[in-house]
Motif scaffolding. Structure first.
Motif, PDB file in Angstrom:
ATOM      1  N   TYR A  26     -65.667  75.310  22.380  1.00 29.01           N
ATOM      2  CA  TYR A  26     -64.515  74.476  22.764  1.00 29.01           C
ATOM      3  C   TYR A  26     -64.971  73.371  23.716  1.00 29.01           C
ATOM      4  CZ  TYR A  26     -59.720  73.485  24.404  1.00 29.01           C
ATOM      5  OH  TYR A  26     -58.526  72.887  24.726  1.00 29.01           O
ATOM      6  N   LEU A  27     -65.764  73.777  24.710  1.00 25.41           N
ATOM      7  CA  LEU A  27     -66.262  72.804  25.697  1.00 25.41           C
ATOM      8  C   LEU A  27     -67.150  71.745  25.027  1.00 25.41           C
ATOM      9  CD1 LEU A  27     -66.073  72.478  28.805  1.00 25.41           C
ATOM     10  CD2 LEU A  27     -68.245  73.647  28.967  1.00 25.41           C
ATOM     11  N   ALA A  31     -67.107  70.825  21.884  1.00 27.54           N
ATOM     12  CA  ALA A  31     -66.290  69.966  21.010  1.00 27.54           C
ATOM     13  C   ALA A  31     -65.595  68.884  21.826  1.00 27.54           C
ATOM     14  CB  ALA A  31     -65.263  70.811  20.270  1.00 27.54           C
ATOM     15  N   LEU A  82     -66.685  67.593  24.604  1.00 23.68           N
ATOM     16  CA  LEU A  82     -67.689  66.610  25.034  1.00 23.68           C
ATOM     17  C   LEU A  82     -68.047  65.654  23.896  1.00 23.68           C
ATOM     18  CD1 LEU A  82     -70.155  68.768  27.136  1.00 23.68           C
ATOM     19  CD2 LEU A  82     -68.667  66.960  27.958  1.00 23.68           C
ATOM     20  N   ASP A  88     -56.704  58.723  21.571  1.00 25.90           N
ATOM     21  CA  ASP A  88     -55.624  59.626  21.968  1.00 25.90           C
ATOM     22  C   ASP A  88     -55.299  59.253  23.410  1.00 25.90           C
ATOM     23  OD1 ASP A  88     -53.874  61.642  22.245  1.00 25.90           O
ATOM     24  OD2 ASP A  88     -55.233  63.234  21.633  1.00 25.90           O
ATOM     25  N   LEU A 126     -52.600  58.350  26.849  1.00 22.39           N
ATOM     26  CA  LEU A 126     -51.357  58.429  27.611  1.00 22.39           C
ATOM     27  C   LEU A 126     -51.238  57.085  28.329  1.00 22.39           C
ATOM     28  CD1 LEU A 126     -49.008  59.743  29.171  1.00 22.39           C
ATOM     29  CD2 LEU A 126     -50.660  60.673  30.740  1.00 22.39           C
ATOM     30  N   ALA A 144     -49.605  58.642  22.572  1.00 23.08           N
ATOM     31  CA  ALA A 144     -49.812  58.292  21.175  1.00 23.08           C
ATOM     32  C   ALA A 144     -51.273  58.507  20.797  1.00 23.08           C
ATOM     33  CB  ALA A 144     -49.426  56.846  20.932  1.00 23.08           C
ATOM     34  N   ALA A 145     -51.475  58.768  19.535  1.00 22.28           N
ATOM     35  CA  ALA A 145     -52.838  58.802  18.985  1.00 22.28           C
ATOM     36  C   ALA A 145     -52.933  57.600  18.055  1.00 22.28           C
ATOM     37  CB  ALA A 145     -53.069  60.092  18.235  1.00 22.28           C
ATOM     38  N   ALA A 201     -60.388  64.758  22.054  1.00 23.01           N
ATOM     39  CA  ALA A 201     -59.505  65.351  21.055  1.00 23.01           C
ATOM     40  C   ALA A 201     -58.787  66.592  21.587  1.00 23.01           C
ATOM     41  CB  ALA A 201     -60.316  65.700  19.822  1.00 23.01           C
ATOM     42  N   LEU A 202     -59.406  67.303  22.542  1.00 25.36           N
ATOM     43  CA  LEU A 202     -58.801  68.541  23.030  1.00 25.36           C
ATOM     44  C   LEU A 202     -58.156  68.378  24.409  1.00 25.36           C
ATOM     45  CD1 LEU A 202     -61.665  70.818  21.780  1.00 25.36           C
ATOM     46  CD2 LEU A 202     -59.333  70.784  20.900  1.00 25.36           C
ATOM     47  N   GLY A 203     -58.132  67.172  24.901  1.00 25.89           N
ATOM     48  CA  GLY A 203     -57.445  66.913  26.160  1.00 25.89           C
ATOM     49  C   GLY A 203     -58.166  67.442  27.378  1.00 25.89           C
ATOM     50  N   LEU A 204     -59.471  67.662  27.255  1.00 25.32           N
ATOM     51  CA  LEU A 204     -60.215  68.252  28.364  1.00 25.32           C
ATOM     52  C   LEU A 204     -60.805  67.186  29.282  1.00 25.32           C
ATOM     53  CD1 LEU A 204     -60.617  71.232  28.871  1.00 25.32           C
ATOM     54  CD2 LEU A 204     -62.925  71.031  27.992  1.00 25.32           C
ATOM     55  N   ARG A 205     -61.292  66.115  28.673  1.00 29.07           N
ATOM     56  CA  ARG A 205     -61.869  65.030  29.466  1.00 29.07           C
ATOM     57  C   ARG A 205     -61.015  63.798  29.274  1.00 29.07           C
ATOM     58  NH1 ARG A 205     -67.561  63.539  28.043  1.00 29.07           N
ATOM     59  NH2 ARG A 205     -67.566  62.609  30.107  1.00 29.07           N
ATOM     60  N   ARG A 222     -48.208  68.613  28.495  1.00 28.74           N
ATOM     61  CA  ARG A 222     -48.574  67.191  28.621  1.00 28.74           C
ATOM     62  C   ARG A 222     -47.572  66.320  27.863  1.00 28.74           C
ATOM     63  NH1 ARG A 222     -53.773  68.965  27.777  1.00 28.74           N
ATOM     64  NH2 ARG A 222     -53.978  68.055  25.701  1.00 28.74           N
ATOM     65  N   HIS A 262     -53.661  67.971  16.324  1.00 28.45           N
ATOM     66  CA  HIS A 262     -54.227  68.802  17.390  1.00 28.45           C
ATOM     67  C   HIS A 262     -54.466  70.225  16.892  1.00 28.45           C
ATOM     68  CE1 HIS A 262     -55.181  69.722  21.530  1.00 28.45           C
ATOM     69  NE2 HIS A 262     -54.542  70.878  21.348  1.00 28.45           N
ATOM     70  N   ARG A 289     -57.543  70.365  14.733  1.00 26.14           N
ATOM     71  CA  ARG A 289     -58.790  70.308  15.534  1.00 26.14           C
ATOM     72  C   ARG A 289     -59.049  71.645  16.223  1.00 26.14           C
ATOM     73  NH1 ARG A 289     -57.499  64.685  16.875  1.00 26.14           N
ATOM     74  NH2 ARG A 289     -56.133  65.449  18.494  1.00 26.14           N
ATOM     75  N   VAL A 292     -62.201  74.234  15.867  1.00 25.61           N
ATOM     76  CA  VAL A 292     -63.048  74.570  17.026  1.00 25.61           C
ATOM     77  C   VAL A 292     -63.043  76.078  17.271  1.00 25.61           C
ATOM     78  CG1 VAL A 292     -63.244  74.306  19.542  1.00 25.61           C
ATOM     79  CG2 VAL A 292     -62.827  72.308  18.111  1.00 25.61           C
TER      80      VAL A 292
END
Lengths: 423, 161
Positions: A36-37, A39, A41, A82, A84, A104-105, A137-141, B94, B111, B114, B118
């Motif tokens: 997950y991490l 992906a 990155l 993606d 905000l 929005a994406a 894509a996963l909202g992590l970064r 969010r 989402h 994806r 993953v």
């Protein structure tokens, strides 16, 4: 706690526990988190090319009137963004409807529009930019991108429609208008009598005067009415102002200036404006609707200020106003203003001072204590003395207690003020 | 879409709870159920922190299950379920905080796709790791562990930037 930190915490805990206990199964549990991490990155877009464009339903509004803001953002990059989108509201503006955020994406070339409404008090509001938080894509970064999207909104001062605004400058212009020109000719108001000249209408013949001088025929003469040059001076010195919980006295002065400019321009006069405070904001004299808009915008952006050069009215650019024209000063007045006003009179200007009363304004916001009462009485006496001295120089002063609406004051004090004074 | 998140949270709580209950460890099973329920309640109120706590707790309980001699497949499934629920909770919150979402359904679908890819890859790798056994000496384990820690530090540093 950030999502990345939480994920790393869980991951580290499993890895450390797995290593400490030499348990391969525990290490295997960490794999979904690790993937997950990874992906997140990998999916972070390297190049972000966004463009924002702002449109306002109107660039000018009345206080409290909602204005719709539309912010269009377009993805000009090669990857889907993606994002905000958060629009940055200028300080003082408040939301009337909607939220200034959008999620929005956006595929390459795709656009999205953010719409919301704002309202505010009198001021010039400048929109600068919007912030876009572009996430993986996963909202992590996430990465913050500022998108320039300039725009401006003038919230014009409130306006009182004045039905009559009679002024009497020493000199008028040549065009016909509504201001008495101190010259005989076609008009409405009686001006005097003169000998009959061929071509005069017979209804102008003054029978009484002719009867006293049988050899000569006399006719009535009327006062010509023309347009005039009027200079409005708005005192924006911070030292002149008083603020209370309900706002500043300066706002009343701005309202008065706007109402006067509107009334004078509507009657065909040539009007200029000087906002005298932090700097000299000069609106060159002009006529008509375009000039009205220029003055309203100047009043919308008028702000109080402190500048050592403008502590007194000495640096007022009097020569910018046409000689012997009408000047209208809107100011709470200070002790040191008297010599300048005297000088303006000496230069031949017809001077009208509209003075919002700071003492009565402050009285409304002060607690009733004996000390406050004494202080207010002293201030009131000092002000009355100052106004009397100014009046003695031939300046007409209108003392305005701002709890009285300006329209009402104008009806009473400005409707027919100069007829007796000037003659 | 809130139904999808709720299902994911229930699954995240239920999978370890069933595993623990099957082994007769009712206290841990109850703890998993409570964590799931609190997480769900937090989401209904729009709170983020119960999800964070629930995720960490469920991952911890999954690890504890492996250490407690439960089948490692249960632990792996629990971690994957907790990860899915945590991700979907964050995504839902969010979106909730934003004034306007353009084409929300499409965003959700993309989402979810994806995330499925993953987590599927993670599960496959995890399953492979559980099935394939390699004997390593202490030095190798130590070296691999150090490499893992260094790699993770780099990851954290990158994330901070």
């Amino acid at each position: 706690m950030s999502r990345a930190l939480v994920l790393n915490l869980a991951l580290y805990a499993l890895l450390i526990a797995g290593l400490a206990t030499l348990s391969g199964a525990l290490l295997a549990l960490a794999l979904p988190l690790l993937v997950y991490l990874g992906a997140a990155l990998i999916s972070q877009p390297a190049d972000i090319a966004l463009r924002a464009r702002r449109r306002l339903s109107s660039e000018r509004a009345r206080p409290g009137e909602p204005v719709t803001v539309r912010l269009e953002v377009t993805n000009e990059g090669r990857h889907t963004a993606d994002l905000l989108l958060v629009d940055e509201l200028p300080a003082g503006l408040e939301l009337a409807d909607g939220k200034p955020t959008l999620r929005a994406a956006l595929a390459p070339g795709q656009s999205a529009e953010l719409t919301y409404s704002v309202r505010g008090e009198r001021r010039l509001y400048r929109f600068a930019a919007a912030s876009a938080v572009v996430t993986d894509a996963l909202g992590l970064r996430s990465r913050l991108v500022r998108l320039p999207a300039p725009g401006q909104l003038f919230v014009l001062p409130p306006l009182a429609r004045l039905r009559r605004m009679d002024i009497r400058p020493r000199r008028t212009r040549n065009n016909a208008g509504l201001i008495p020109a101190r010259q005989g000719g076609p008009g409405v108001e009686f001006f005097g009598v003169r000998e009959y000249q061929p071509g005069d209408p017979t209804r102008w013949v003054n029978a009484r005067v002719t009867a006293r001088f049988p050899q000569t025929l006399f006719v009535n003469e009327f006062e010509q009415e023309r347009v005039a040059d009027v200079g409005l001076i708005l005192d924006a010195r911070r030292s002149s102002d008083v603020s209370g919980p309900g706002g500043a006295l300066f706002e009343h002065a701005v309202e008065a200036a706007a109402s006067l400019a509107d009334a004078l321009l509507e009657r065909g006069n040539r009007v200029g404006l000087v906002v005298y405070g932090n700097a000299l904001d000069w609106t060159f004299p002009g006529y008509g609707k375009a000039q009205r808009e220029r003055i309203m915008r100047a009043l919308a952006r008028a702000e109080q200020g402190d500048h050592v050069a403008f502590e007194s009215l000495d640096n007022l650019p009097t020569r910018q106003f046409p000689a012997r024209s009408q000047l209208i000063l809107i100011s709470p007045l200070q002790r040191g203003d008297l010599p300048t006003l005297t000088r303006l009179r000496a230069h031949g200007y017809e001077l009208l001072v509209i003075s919002p009363d700071p003492v009565s304004f402050e009285r409304a916001h002060l607690a009733e204590t004996p000390q406050a009462e004494v202080a207010l009485r002293l201030a009131s006496l000092e002000r009355r003395l100052l106004l009397r001295r100014i009046r003695e120089t031939g300046v007409r002063v209108v003392d305005w207690h701002v709890e009285v609406p300006f329209r009402e004051l104008a009806e009473q004090a400005l409707a027919r003020p100069f007829m007796t004074l000037a003659r | 879409m809130s139904r999808l998140v709720a299902i994911a949270i229930v699954a995240a709580g239920l999978i370890p709870a069933v595993a623990y209950a099957g082994a007769g460890r009712l206290t841990e099973a109850l703890l998993c159920a409570i964590a799931g329920a609190a997480w769900l309640g937090g989401l209904r109120r729009g709170l983020g922190w119960p999800g964070t706590v629930g995720f960490l707790l469920l991952v911890g309980l999954a690890g504890f299950a492996v250490l407690s001699s439960l089948a490692p497949a249960w632990g792996l499934a629990s971690v994957a379920a907790a990860l899915v629920a945590w991700d979907l909770t964050g995504f839902a919150l969010r979106l909730q905080a934003i004034g306007r979402v353009v084409d929300e359904e499409r965003l959700w679908r993309a989402h979810a796709r994806r995330l499925a890819a993953v987590v599927g890859a993670g599960l496959a790798l995890g399953a492979a790791a559980l099935l394939v056994r390699i004997e390593l000496g202490f030095i190798w384990v130590l070296l691999l562990g150090l490499a893992g820690v260094v790699a993770l530090s780099r990851v954290v540093a990158t994330l901070k930037n």
